[in-house]
Enzyme design. Structure first.
Site, PDB file in Angstrom:
ATOM      1  N   GLY A   1       0.826  -1.212   0.000  1.00  0.00           N
ATOM      2  CA  GLY A   1       0.000   0.000   0.000  1.00  0.00           C
ATOM      3  C   GLY A   1       0.855   1.255   0.000  1.00  0.00           C
ATOM      4  N   GLY A   2       1.962   1.230   0.728  1.00  0.00           N
ATOM      5  CA  GLY A   2       2.893   2.352   0.712  1.00  0.00           C
ATOM      6  C   GLY A   2       3.513   2.523  -0.659  1.00  0.00           C
TER       7      GLY A   2
ATOM      8  N   TRP B   1       2.145   1.680  -3.436  1.00  0.00           N
ATOM      9  CA  TRP B   1       1.093   2.191  -4.310  1.00  0.00           C
ATOM     10  C   TRP B   1       1.047   3.717  -4.242  1.00  0.00           C
ATOM     11  CZ3 TRP B   1      -3.193   5.193  -3.332  1.00  0.00           C
ATOM     12  CH2 TRP B   1      -4.113   5.295  -4.366  1.00  0.00           C
ATOM     13  N   HIS B   2       1.302   4.279  -3.070  1.00  0.00           N
ATOM     14  CA  HIS B   2       1.280   5.736  -2.918  1.00  0.00           C
ATOM     15  C   HIS B   2       2.443   6.409  -3.636  1.00  0.00           C
ATOM     16  CE1 HIS B   2      -1.722   4.997   0.196  1.00  0.00           C
ATOM     17  NE2 HIS B   2      -2.039   6.265   0.053  1.00  0.00           N
ATOM     18  N   GLY B   3       3.525   5.686  -3.821  1.00  0.00           N
ATOM     19  CA  GLY B   3       4.678   6.240  -4.527  1.00  0.00           C
ATOM     20  C   GLY B   3       5.857   5.297  -4.403  1.00  0.00           C
TER      21      GLY B   3
END
Length: 141
Positions: free
Chosen positions: A107-108, A110-112
């Protein structure tokens, strides 16, 4: 109010840094929640309905509850397409913690694709694992 503090954090005391972090969190929530509200309004105007994405996350009593209320659609996607395929909580206690950490790390990512986002996701996975372990041994929740 937040940008000057983040631009030169060494010029501010701990109290100001804490306030800037709190205000940044509120700003982030306002940006995401406002964007979601506008997208929901436009889609409703066009004839279809998309789900609400935030359910008062700052009124949560735990980190787990916070993530169930914050960015609901992303959390659901991570659960359905990362956490469950990894085995979720069905493969034993240790594997559950590993799955939580991997899911939040992804998920992290996915943020960048920057190490700070990946570290942030990993950190949150650790926090969720510790919270789960705490609730298991205290019987609270």
């Amino acid at each position: 109010l937040v940008s000057p503090v983040y631009a030169n954090p060494s010029e501010y005391n701990n109290y100001s840094l804490l306030l800037a972090a709190i205000f940044y969190t509120i700003q982030l929530y306002g940006d995401f929640s406002g964007l979601t509200d506008m997208a929901r309004s436009v889609s409703y105007f066009l004839g279809f309905e998309i789900p609400e994405n935030f359910h008062a996350p700052f009124f949560s009593s735990s980190v787990r509850e916070f993530w169930k209320r914050w960015h609901v659609t992303l959390s659901s996607w991570l659960q359905d397409y990362i956490y469950f395929p990894l085995g979720g909580s069905r493969l034993g206690e240790f594997r559950t913690y590993i799955n939580l950490i991997l899911t939040m790390t992804i998920g992290g990512f996915w943020h960048g694709a920057d190490y700070t986002f990946i570290a942030w996701g990993f950190y949150l996975g650790i926090i969720l694992s510790i919270e789960r372990l705490y609730y298991k041994y205290t019987g609270e929740e």
